[in-house]
Write a protein that holds these residues in place. Structure first.
Motif, PDB file in Angstrom:
ATOM      1  N   ALA A  54       6.138   4.689  -0.057  1.00  0.00           N
ATOM      2  CA  ALA A  54       5.465   5.538  -0.808  1.00  0.00           C
ATOM      3  C   ALA A  54       4.927   5.688  -2.278  1.00  0.00           C
ATOM      4  O   ALA A  54       5.229   4.321  -2.831  1.00  0.00           O
ATOM      5  CB  ALA A  54       6.324   6.899  -1.901  1.00  0.00           C
ATOM      6  N   GLY A  55       3.843   5.641  -2.703  1.00  0.00           N
ATOM      7  CA  GLY A  55       2.994   5.587  -3.214  1.00  0.00           C
ATOM      8  C   GLY A  55       2.842   5.756  -4.806  1.00  0.00           C
ATOM      9  O   GLY A  55       2.923   5.117  -6.101  1.00  0.00           O
ATOM     10  N   PHE A  56       3.755   6.161  -4.958  1.00  0.00           N
ATOM     11  CA  PHE A  56       4.665   6.384  -6.729  1.00  0.00           C
ATOM     12  C   PHE A  56       5.698   5.463  -6.294  1.00  0.00           C
ATOM     13  O   PHE A  56       5.902   5.230  -8.178  1.00  0.00           O
ATOM     14  CB  PHE A  56       5.698   7.095  -7.058  1.00  0.00           C
TER      15      PHE A  56
ATOM     16  N   GLY B 137      -2.133   1.377  -5.961  1.00  0.00           N
ATOM     17  CA  GLY B 137      -1.725   3.195  -5.441  1.00  0.00           C
ATOM     18  C   GLY B 137      -3.124   3.205  -4.998  1.00  0.00           C
ATOM     19  O   GLY B 137      -4.373   2.508  -4.933  1.00  0.00           O
ATOM     20  N   HIS B 138      -3.531   4.457  -5.078  1.00  0.00           N
ATOM     21  CA  HIS B 138      -4.644   5.101  -4.964  1.00  0.00           C
ATOM     22  C   HIS B 138      -4.772   6.460  -4.708  1.00  0.00           C
ATOM     23  O   HIS B 138      -4.389   7.048  -5.664  1.00  0.00           O
ATOM     24  CB  HIS B 138      -4.704   4.990  -2.575  1.00  0.00           C
ATOM     25  N   GLY B 139      -5.960   6.976  -5.029  1.00  0.00           N
ATOM     26  CA  GLY B 139      -6.681   8.232  -4.962  1.00  0.00           C
ATOM     27  C   GLY B 139      -8.561   7.683  -4.474  1.00  0.00           C
ATOM     28  O   GLY B 139      -8.734   7.306  -3.686  1.00  0.00           O
TER      29      GLY B 139
ATOM     30  N   PHE C 279       0.503  -1.065   0.015  1.00  0.00           N
ATOM     31  CA  PHE C 279       0.066   0.065  -0.027  1.00  0.00           C
ATOM     32  C   PHE C 279       1.166   1.016  -0.056  1.00  0.00           C
ATOM     33  O   PHE C 279       1.965   0.972   0.283  1.00  0.00           O
ATOM     34  CB  PHE C 279      -1.214   0.109   1.647  1.00  0.00           C
ATOM     35  N   CYS C 280       0.450   2.773  -0.183  1.00  0.00           N
ATOM     36  CA  CYS C 280       0.437   3.633   0.145  1.00  0.00           C
ATOM     37  C   CYS C 280       1.240   3.590   1.753  1.00  0.00           C
ATOM     38  O   CYS C 280       0.258   3.439   2.715  1.00  0.00           O
ATOM     39  CB  CYS C 280      -0.129   4.623  -0.694  1.00  0.00           C
ATOM     40  N   ILE C 281       2.234   4.565   1.590  1.00  0.00           N
ATOM     41  CA  ILE C 281       2.768   5.008   3.014  1.00  0.00           C
ATOM     42  C   ILE C 281       0.828   6.082   4.169  1.00  0.00           C
ATOM     43  O   ILE C 281       1.561   5.962   4.998  1.00  0.00           O
ATOM     44  CB  ILE C 281       3.692   6.325   3.925  1.00  0.00           C
ATOM     45  N   ASP C 282       0.685   6.328   3.211  1.00  0.00           N
ATOM     46  CA  ASP C 282      -0.855   6.685   3.523  1.00  0.00           C
ATOM     47  C   ASP C 282      -1.401   5.944   4.676  1.00  0.00           C
ATOM     48  O   ASP C 282      -1.916   5.188   5.377  1.00  0.00           O
ATOM     49  CB  ASP C 282      -1.924   7.146   2.332  1.00  0.00           C
ATOM     50  N   GLU C 283      -1.573   7.435   5.413  1.00  0.00           N
ATOM     51  CA  GLU C 283      -2.371   7.109   6.830  1.00  0.00           C
ATOM     52  C   GLU C 283      -3.786   6.301   7.146  1.00  0.00           C
ATOM     53  O   GLU C 283      -4.212   5.838   7.359  1.00  0.00           O
ATOM     54  CB  GLU C 283      -2.017   8.280   7.721  1.00  0.00           C
TER      55      GLU C 283
ATOM     56  N   HIS D  81      -6.032  12.339  -3.376  1.00  0.00           N
ATOM     57  CA  HIS D  81      -5.317  11.898  -4.332  1.00  0.00           C
ATOM     58  C   HIS D  81      -4.087  11.735  -3.348  1.00  0.00           C
ATOM     59  O   HIS D  81      -3.746  12.434  -2.112  1.00  0.00           O
ATOM     60  CB  HIS D  81      -5.135  13.027  -5.520  1.00  0.00           C
ATOM     61  N   CYS D  82      -3.121  10.748  -3.859  1.00  0.00           N
ATOM     62  CA  CYS D  82      -1.872  10.990  -3.116  1.00  0.00           C
ATOM     63  C   CYS D  82      -1.013  11.371  -3.300  1.00  0.00           C
ATOM     64  O   CYS D  82      -0.477  12.255  -3.711  1.00  0.00           O
ATOM     65  CB  CYS D  82      -1.179   8.963  -4.412  1.00  0.00           C
ATOM     66  N   GLY D  83      -0.130  12.032  -2.504  1.00  0.00           N
ATOM     67  CA  GLY D  83       0.506  13.166  -2.168  1.00  0.00           C
ATOM     68  C   GLY D  83       2.034  13.339  -2.437  1.00  0.00           C
ATOM     69  O   GLY D  83       2.758  13.403  -3.749  1.00  0.00           O
ATOM     70  N   ALA D  84       2.169  11.295  -1.879  1.00  0.00           N
ATOM     71  CA  ALA D  84       3.290  10.589  -3.307  1.00  0.00           C
ATOM     72  C   ALA D  84       3.626  10.900  -4.412  1.00  0.00           C
ATOM     73  O   ALA D  84       4.462  10.601  -5.015  1.00  0.00           O
ATOM     74  CB  ALA D  84       3.824   9.819  -2.313  1.00  0.00           C
ATOM     75  N   CYS D  85       2.498  10.918  -5.237  1.00  0.00           N
ATOM     76  CA  CYS D  85       2.511  11.016  -6.767  1.00  0.00           C
ATOM     77  C   CYS D  85       1.757  12.427  -6.906  1.00  0.00           C
ATOM     78  O   CYS D  85       1.328  12.700  -8.128  1.00  0.00           O
ATOM     79  CB  CYS D  85       1.415  10.392  -6.567  1.00  0.00           C
TER      80      CYS D  85
END
Ligand SMILES: [Zn+2]
Lengths: 481, 994
Positions: free
Chosen positions: B491-493, B655-657, B465-469, B670-674
């Protein structure tokens, strides 16, 4: 069946009263309860309208009336409580109950956890009541009541975010224009009483809408028609009273939708449709209505094209179509006008509700078009030479200089006049009481500025004392002893 | 005319224009750094102050911008009453600060501060003192919340009535405190302000409407129907041409306060002035000396920070403009602003009868409304009266104090002013948070069997997954449902910084953190057999676009609008009712229609680039990746997380959005890392790379053993609707069919569980108790036109944990922690120790801190740092939102996004030793600045024995608190159902492999 008309009006009335009472008493009403109350009120009303419509079609009725006697009588003046549904008001009443209900459902989400939730729903319901009264009124007197309620709620919702300056300023401005134009309706109705002794539809027109003819003479019809036109111009943002419409966008989105996309802004057109036989019988009024309509249409479409924010561009687009509706009414195309009006109400409501999606929608269109959307404004470039284009663009950007002209022609002179009057008053005071008494006299006029001996002196004084601070922050410096 | 009015008083060798540019550049630092809203990038709102320590910076900024540095004192006091802050926290924070003696042996600074901070002084001011005295009789009694022993102390042995005591004490204060006449005054920082003070006419009210309108039509990206006739030379030249029209200009009436604007612009045009020259001239006309330029320019620009900031951002990077990069420059904006100011100033000056005053009269200072006279003094006495009560001093003591002692006392009380108290309270607030995170973590770490850290068993599936909380609950849900699945956070990218153009996209966009500029381009295109399908699809999309375009533009024009509304107007009732009353069904219907009419071709990615034809460039980008580049990217993700062996049969990369309607701030979800975009394509690219046998061969050489049995599958997780979509599902080998079904089943159950956990935070979703109905609920939210909160976004984020999942697996972290997988044991490659960590921190650190700090500031001062409530927002020029029809561009986050946030600085917890961490972190100057200036709080957990160290005042101190026992629940829902607030960390039993 007639009683159902009363019920349709009563439902929002009761809801409003309940919410208003809750608000006054300071009762903590839950959001869910408010939303449910509103929801069921308008679902029920929608059901009633459908039944009534079915019944009318089935029985082939031209109208249904409910008379609840007179509210009050003064000498020969009577204020009859006459409600009616006819072919003109039926579609509008149906749209009203549906749309207020839809906006209620929308706002239940949209306004969730917002400080003024109860206030918003109270005003929305009051508006629902007002607009139904306006459409149901069988007499012009009763219509005034609805008309004023619509105006009042409209102004209060523009100023919904009371803690900010801009909304409050805009609300005051709209209020002012409403008041000026309302004079038209009030005087018009007074004139009706004067001419025919009543203002109920059956006393003013020969037949129910749309076959009625006016019972007034040509001259009388012109006077009343022009007065009604003034009222309609204010409510429906017609030139030159159109400057307020974009400013009314300060309120929350759903209120923009129901007022300026849907019902309130169309009330003026409804008034003219209702008074259509009057307009028809006077060439002057017809020409005036068409002229105002066409001017507004051109004004709205031109300025709307140069606007760049979502809500203002819808407001001007809306204004342009309203102008066309006026023109249709003036040329006697009442059925087309009614169809146009109803369609327009729905289209704009949806557009306003979608306004925050402008970005989302744009990118979808943009990518669907493969990044090459059709260029806009091409006709403009073809038809008009470059030099004139810049000129026209400037005109559009400055919103047709409406406000400047209004200010110079109306507001400026008024201010000047009041200054002049004040001066005379001052002089009179001096003349009457002598210079010594003048000071005491002025003390009595608390809050009013007297003309200073020297403007400069006053200003110098002002530098010394302290005018209001901009942008004060609370307690930053804290508790210094 | 071009010559300067002033001689150059500085000897810095700069020309006038250069010096002005420098002044503008300096002022520009203080403008918001938000670009067009279509791509929302979270960043530290106070980026310009990042070189200062946090506690200093927030105060500096609050003075500069007139903003709040912390929450209000009342709010912290409420948090104390609620138990969120404990007295022991306040005491601990005060103990950590330097102490000083006030009165030898009897009173120290620490004691004084302790007494004053809680229950806290009452807010006496000149405005409320009268009312408080008359209505609340504050001077006739003692505070009601004093401890009995304090009252005894105040009594000082006497047996008087309370009212008498109070009276005596107040009289003592009154007698001792000298009446001070304050002569503070403020100088106006720009002519408009001075004029406002002088005449009462607000110049901004005159020029802002027109300036806002001009700025928005100029920068417009295609929202208005008539594009502005722009000049090649930029904003200033455009406006000058528009207003300086000759000949027919007489037809334009001018606003009362803008008379002569056309003339002024014509004059400037005749002289052919540049923007900088215009600015110089007007500053000179206002008699503003060069030494004051920076100050004045800054004030002028800060009057409309949103718009000025946008001009500046577009000047720095024209590529930010979504469609057309109109020439943008801050100097242009300032030149227009100053010209308007000059003209309006002249008119107001004249019309308010100022002509007789000197030219520089606007510069006269305004005396601050110092609590003048008696009321102000009374308030000061009352504050002292309040303070001595809290200190427990008797009237006798007050009277007998020596003057020096009294002075010392009052100056110490002064020093502990409101901002200072809020700082202490905030630190206490953060301390409690730190304890409530670290103590359970430590307790849990100690309970762990060391064997659990070794990866020996091959799990049934592995999911990235992305690191997103927001993915924390998703990962927990999966592990709870199926302990044999292993999850990772990267990280999501996914290491693939790329300029990507999807099948339906008009052009490529960068999918990577903003600090990275992609070097490679990838295009999604239909497979050769599906070319025809794609053609059909694109054709239909064009038709559809034309239809939409026509109806959209048509409704705004006259004739088309007329036909449209009469003919089809009432048909809008259907979408109107559908969208508001049954949004989810409506969305299903639309999707069905889309599927029916838009055929979807199978697609492939232009991923390959052989080394030879490697120099194929499009827009300076390399097309595709070579084998080595691919292997590098795959390794860069797999190695730090420690996944070098024991690959499961199916590895899923998600990934996520976020899909949401009616929401101008969509990109912020959306994904901060993207870079504020959807990360699905990156996941798909990563999977495709990792599936390549040549890449695997290369990876094997560097010690990453991906077995031939392993298949990588990319996907996209929608954080609003909790929809999960897989890419290239058809390519999954038949042998892995069972694994695919297994993963699908787990993920379906997990996303429903996840939506249930998310629903607990929505006040309006209180009745939802089952995962299935929660899933429907969140789907409806995503599609609801009226929903200002489609999801909670990053709200509540507070922690970032860089380490092995074993540290946290089985803990309920309440969707508040960024989880960055990092295996310190694989980061010991001789000569390159800490390389992975440095890379992780360098990429994830600024992203997480940016998100966290943006939420912090948007929460503590939502009106000024954030963008206020969303409800009156109005999209303008496809660039941003205004309030209503004409306001400054609102930057920062709206209230609805942050309202459940808890403003604490990010607690970065790293599984490493202090030395290694600092070495790795300091490789990135940004991370170094963030850590050294305490914009983030840093903690290390020793990988070997699990000791905790917290970074305070430049050194790591051991952290020792632990819980007696960690609360254990059977499942996450048992813990969260029916609760709205933040929840403490607990252990979820039955979870995890160990
Ligand atoms: Zn992400």
């Amino acid at each position: 069946m007639e009683l159902m008309i009363g019920l349709i009006l009563l439902l929002p009335g009761l809801t409003t009263a309940t919410l208003g009472l809750g608000w006054l008493v300071g009762f903590k009403v839950s959001e869910r309860l408010i939303a449910r109350l509103t929801g069921s009120c308008y679902s029920l009303a929608t059901g009633l309208v459908i039944i009534l419509a079915g019944w009318m079609v089935h029985q082939d009725l031209r109208y249904v009336r409910l008379s609840a006697g007179n509210w009050f009588e003064v000498h020969t003046y009577r204020f009859p409580l006459l409600l009616q549904i006819d072919r003109l008001s039926l579609p509008l009443i149906a749209l009203s109950v549906i749309l207020v209900g839809v906006i209620g459902a929308f706002s239940q989400r949209y306004m969730h956890r917002e400080g003024g939730y109860l206030r918003f729903f109270f005003l929305l319901n009051l508006f629902g009541f007002g607009v139904l009264l306006l459409f149901l009124a069988g007499s012009f007197d009763l219509m005034i009541a609805g008309w004023e309620l619509v105006g009042l709620t409209s102004v209060l919702l523009i100023g919904f975010f009371q803690q900010r300056n801009d909304p409050v300023r805009s609300a005051l401005r709209v209020f002012l224009i409403y008041r000026v134009c309302d004079i038209g309706l009030l005087t018009g109705v007074a004139m009706l009483h004067h001419y025919v002794g009543a203002a109920t539809v059956d006393r003013v027109f020969t037949h129910p809408w749309p076959d009625g003819a006016s019972l007034l003479t040509g001259g009388q019809a012109t006077v009343v028609g022009l007065l009604f036109l003034l009222a309609a111009m204010g409510k429906s943002a017609q030139v030159p009273f159109s400057g307020w419409l974009p400013q009314a966008m300060e309120g929350p989105t759903p209120s923009s939708a129901i007022f300026y996309g849907a019902l309130s802004v169309h009330a003026g057109a409804y008034l003219l449709l209702r008074a259509q036989p009057l307009i028809e019988s006077s060439m002057t009024v017809s020409v005036a209505v068409v002229t105002v309509g066409l001017l507004t249409a051109i004004h709205g479409t031109m300025i709307g094209r140069a606007t760049v924010d979502a809500k203002t561009s819808i407001a001007y687009a809306s204004m342009a179509q309203l102008g066309l509706i006026f023109a249709e009414i003036g040329s006697g195309l009442e059925w087309i006008a009614l169809l146009h009006l109803s369609g327009h109400i729905v289209v704009r409501t949806l557009q306003f509700l979608r306004a925050p999606s402008m970005l989302h929608d744009h990118y979808r269109r943009y990518s669907a078009a493969g990044g090459e959307p059709t260029a806009t404004g091409a006709y403009f470039e073809l038809l008009i030479p470059a030099k004139l284009r810049v000129w026209l663009y400037r005109l559009a950007l400055e919103r047709g200089y409406h406000d400047v002209v209004l200010e110079r022609a109306v507001v400026g002179p008024l201010v000047q006049l009041s200054r002049w009057l004040r001066e005379i008053e001052d002089r009179l005071a001096v003349a009457l009481f002598g210079p010594a008494k003048r000071a005491t006299y002025q003390l009595g006029q608390m809050g009013r500025h007297s003309r200073p001996v020297s403007r400069q002196a006053e200003l110098e004084e002002r530098v010394q004392t302290c005018p209001p601070r901009t942008n004060v922050r609370s307690g930053m410096e804290g508790a210094d002893v | 005319m071009r010559a300067s009015i002033y001689e150059n008083p500085f000897d810095d060798g700069l020309s006038l224009a250069q010096r002005l540019e420098k002044a503008i550049g300096e002022a520009a630092h203080l403008l918001p750094t938000q670009g067009p809203i279509g791509v929302f990038i979270h960043h530290n709102t106070l980026h310009a102050f990042q070189h200062l320590p946090f506690e200093e910076a927030v105060v500096e900024a609050s003075k500069k911008f007139g903003t709040e540095p912390y929450l209000t004192e009342a709010r912290y006091q409420q948090e104390v009453r609620r138990g969120r802050i404990r007295i022991e926290d306040i005491e601990a924070v005060l103990d950590a600060e330097a102490d000083e003696t006030i009165w030898p042996r009897t009173l120290t600074r620490r004691q004084l501060r302790r007494a004053l901070i809680w229950p806290g002084p009452r807010p006496f001011s000149a405005d409320n003192i009268e009312w408080l005295i008359e209505e609340e009789c504050v001077l006739e009694r003692l505070r009601g919340d004093l401890a009995p022993e304090t009252i005894e102390a105040i009594r000082g042995g006497s047996h008087e009535e309370e009212s008498q005591l109070a009276h005596n004490l107040f009289s003592a204060c009154h007698r001792r405190l000298p009446k001070r006449v304050e002569h503070s005054s403020t100088l106006p920082d720009r002519p408009g302000v001075g004029l406002h003070w002088l005449t009462g006419v607000d110049l901004d009210q005159v020029i802002h409407p027109i300036l806002i309108r001009l700025s928005s039509v100029y920068l417009d990206q295609g929202q208005s129907y008539w594009p502005m006739p722009r000049s090649e030379e930029g904003f200033y030249a455009t406006v000058r041409d528009l207003f300086g029209q000759r000949g027919i200009h007489r037809l334009f009436p001018e606003e009362r306060y803008l008379v002569g604007l056309g003339r002024e612009f014509r004059k400037q045009r005749a002289l052919n002035l540049t923007a900088l020259e215009t600015i110089t001239q007007i500053l000179a006309r206002f008699k503003i000396a060069e030494s004051e330029w920076e100050h004045c320019v800054e004030a002028e620009l800060r009057a409309l920070p949103g718009w000025a900031g946008l001009f500046h951002q577009l000047e720095l990077d024209p590529g930010l403009a979504p469609h057309t990069p109109w020439r943008s420059s801050l100097a242009d904006f300032l030149a227009v602003r100053l010209t308007l100011t000059w003209v309006a100033f002249g008119n107001i000056w004249q019309q308010s009868g100022c002509r007789g005053l000197g030219e520089t009269a606007w510069r006269q200072p305004r005396k601050d409304d110092s609590p003048s006279g008696n009321l102000g003094h009374l308030a000061r006495v009352a504050r002292l009266f309040d303070a001595v009560q809290l200190l427990g001093l008797s009237a006798g003591q007050m009277n007998s104090l020596r003057e020096s002692e009294f002075q010392k006392l009052t100056s110490e009380i002064d020093l502990f002013h409101e901002t200072e108290r809020r700082r202490i309270l905030h630190l206490a607030y953060e301390r409690r948070h730190e304890l409530e995170v670290l103590a359970p973590l430590k307790t849990y770490r100690e309970s762990l069997d060391p064997a659990r850290f070794r990866r020996t068993v091959c799990p049934k599936a592995q999911i990235f997954f992305c690191i997103d909380e927001r993915e924390e609950s998703m990962r927990r849900a999966i592990e709870e449902l199926e302990p044999e699945v292993e999850t990772f956070g990267a990280a999501g990218f996914f290491g693939v910084a790329v300029n990507y153009r999807g099948l339906d996209d008009p052009h490529g966009v960068a999918l990577c953190p903003v600090v990275v500029k992609p070097q490679h381009a990838v295009i999604e295109r239909p497979t050769s057999e599906d070319k025809g399908v794609d053609q059909k699809r694109q054709q239909r999309r064009r038709i559809w676009a034309t239809l939409l375009q026509t109806s959209f533009n048509g409704s705004r024009t006259l004739l088309r609008g007329w036909i449209g509304t009469i003919g089809f107007g009432l048909l809008s009732l259907f979408p109107l009712l559908g969208r508001t009353l049954a949004p989810r069904r409506m969305a299903v219907l639309y999707r069905w229609l889309e599927d029916r009419f838009l055929p979807t071709p199978s697609t492939e990615l232009t991923l390959m680039r052989s080394e030879e034809d490697g120099q194929e460039l499009t827009d300076q980008l390399l097309v595709g990746f070579s084998i080595k580049e691919k292997a590098d990217r795959v390794a860069a993700v797999l190695r730090p997380v420690g996944l070098t062996h024991e690959f499961s049969r199916l590895v899923v990369i998600l990934g996520h959005g976020s899909t949401c309607l009616n929401n101008p701030h969509e990109s912020a979800y959306h994904c901060g890392a993207c870079g504020g975009r959807r990360g699905g394509p990156n996941a798909r690219l990563f999977a495709a790379m990792a599936n390549n046998p040549l890449v695997r061969g290369r990876l094997r050489e560097i010690g990453i053993q991906i077995s031939d049995e392993t298949w990588f599958l990319g996907g996209d997780h929608d954080t609003a609707s909790d929809q999960i979509t897989f890419f290239d599902e058809a390519d999954v080998p038949l042998s892995h069919f069972d694994d695919l079904i297994f993963v699908r089943r787990v993920l379906d159950a997990a996303r429903a569980a996840n939506s249930l956990e998310r629903s607990r935070r929505f006040e309006s979703a209180w009745a939802i108790k089952t995962p299935a109905s929660a899933l429907l609920h969140v789907q409806e939210r995503a599609e609801h036109l009226a929903e200002p909160r489609p999801e909670c976004g990053h709200a509540t984020n507070a922690v970032a944990i860089v380490g092995r999942r074993s540290l946290t697996r089985g803990l309920f972290l309440d969707r508040r922690s960024f989880l960055i997988s990092y295996d310190p044991t694989t980061d010991e490659v001789p000569g390159e120790e800490g390389r992975s960590l440095a890379a992780l921190l360098g990429a994830a650190g600024p992203v997480c801190a940016g998100i966290n700090l943006e939420y912090y500031f948007s929460y503590v001062d939502n009106e000024r740092y954030g963008s206020g409530t969303k409800l009156p927002h109005n999209v303008t020029g496809l660039l941003g939102v205004m309030n209503g029809q004409s306001s400054d561009l609102r930057t920062g986050l709206p209230w609805q996004m942050v309202e459940i946030h808890e403003p604490v600085r990010l607690l970065l917890i790293v599984e490493s030793t202090p030395e290694k961490l600092l070495k790795a972190a300091f490789q990135s100057p940004i991370v170094r600045e963030l850590i050294e200036n305490h914009w983030i709080r840093v903690v290390t957990i020793n990988p070997d024995h699990g000791s905790f160290h917290v970074y305070r005042h430049g050194v790591f101190e051991p952290f020792t608190s632990r819980l007696e026992e960690l609360t254990t629940v059977h499942s996450s829902p048992e813990w969260f159902l029916g609760k709205l607030d933040h929840l403490p960390i607990v252990r979820v039993a039955g979870q995890g492999i160990g």
